[in-house]
Scaffold this motif. Structure first.
Motif, short mmCIF file in Angstrom:
data_model
loop_
_atom_site.label_atom_id
_atom_site.label_comp_id
_atom_site.label_asym_id
_atom_site.label_seq_id
_atom_site.Cartn_x
_atom_site.Cartn_y
_atom_site.Cartn_z
N ALA A 186 0.15 -1.99 -9.58
CA ALA A 186 -1.30 -1.56 -8.98
C ALA A 186 -1.42 -0.39 -8.38
N THR A 187 -0.19 0.06 -7.89
CA THR A 187 0.03 1.10 -7.18
C THR A 187 1.38 1.90 -7.36
N GLY A 188 1.54 3.15 -7.54
CA GLY A 188 3.00 3.88 -7.60
C GLY A 188 4.06 3.53 -6.51
N VAL A 189 4.84 3.91 -6.76
CA VAL A 189 6.19 3.91 -5.78
C VAL A 189 6.02 4.63 -4.51
N CYS A 190 5.31 5.92 -4.84
CA CYS A 190 5.28 7.03 -3.84
C CYS A 190 3.43 6.97 -3.44
N VAL A 242 9.85 1.27 -2.61
CA VAL A 242 10.02 0.22 -3.42
C VAL A 242 9.50 -1.08 -2.74
N TRP A 243 9.97 -1.55 -1.28
CA TRP A 243 9.50 -2.66 -0.87
C TRP A 243 7.96 -2.41 -0.33
N CYS A 244 7.65 -1.52 -0.14
CA CYS A 244 6.13 -1.35 0.24
C CYS A 244 5.23 -1.45 -1.07
N GLN A 245 5.71 -0.68 -2.14
CA GLN A 245 5.20 -1.15 -3.35
C GLN A 245 5.00 -2.68 -3.78
#
Length: 120
Positions: free
Chosen positions: A16-20, A97-100
């Protein structure tokens, strides 16, 4: 034959969203940057894994738990990707990565009861 893709994953799905993209929500970004171990433990528990599992990542430069959790989330939601990319992201961008993964779980979470509908 070497397997580099997760078996059974639909090639149509994307993250749904990118890593950054963690800076889109600064509150969430700060939480993952400053409290990554605690937040990772909480997310791990939400995904049905052991609460303390992410703490094992502290032991080395390669993050096997972050890597395996990213693969787990991809497989759970049918997200396209490769294990090589998962490994690279999990090694060099741990909080991102954890936030993604957290954003993905939150975005795809379906209400399971009246309490979930009221809190939204």
């Amino acid at each position: 034959m070497i397997v580099v893709r997760q078996p059974g994953v639909d090639d149509a799905a994307e993250w749904a969203t990118g890593v950054c993209d963690c800076c889109q929500d600064m509150r969430e970004c700060c939480r993952w940057f400053w409290c990554c171990p605690c937040s990772a433990c909480r997310l791990s528990q939400q995904l049905g894994q052991c609460l303390c599992l992410p703490l094992l990542d502290v032991c080395g430069c390669i993050r096997p738990i972050t890597f395996s959790m990213r693969v787990h989330v991809r497989q759970r939601y049918g997200i396209r990707g490769t294990m090589c990319r998962d490994c690279l992201c999990s090694t060099f961008c741990v909080p991102c990565v954890w936030c993604q993964m957290s954003r993905e779980v939150t975005d795809r979470k379906l209400p399971t009861g009246l309490g979930d509908l009221i809190s939204r």
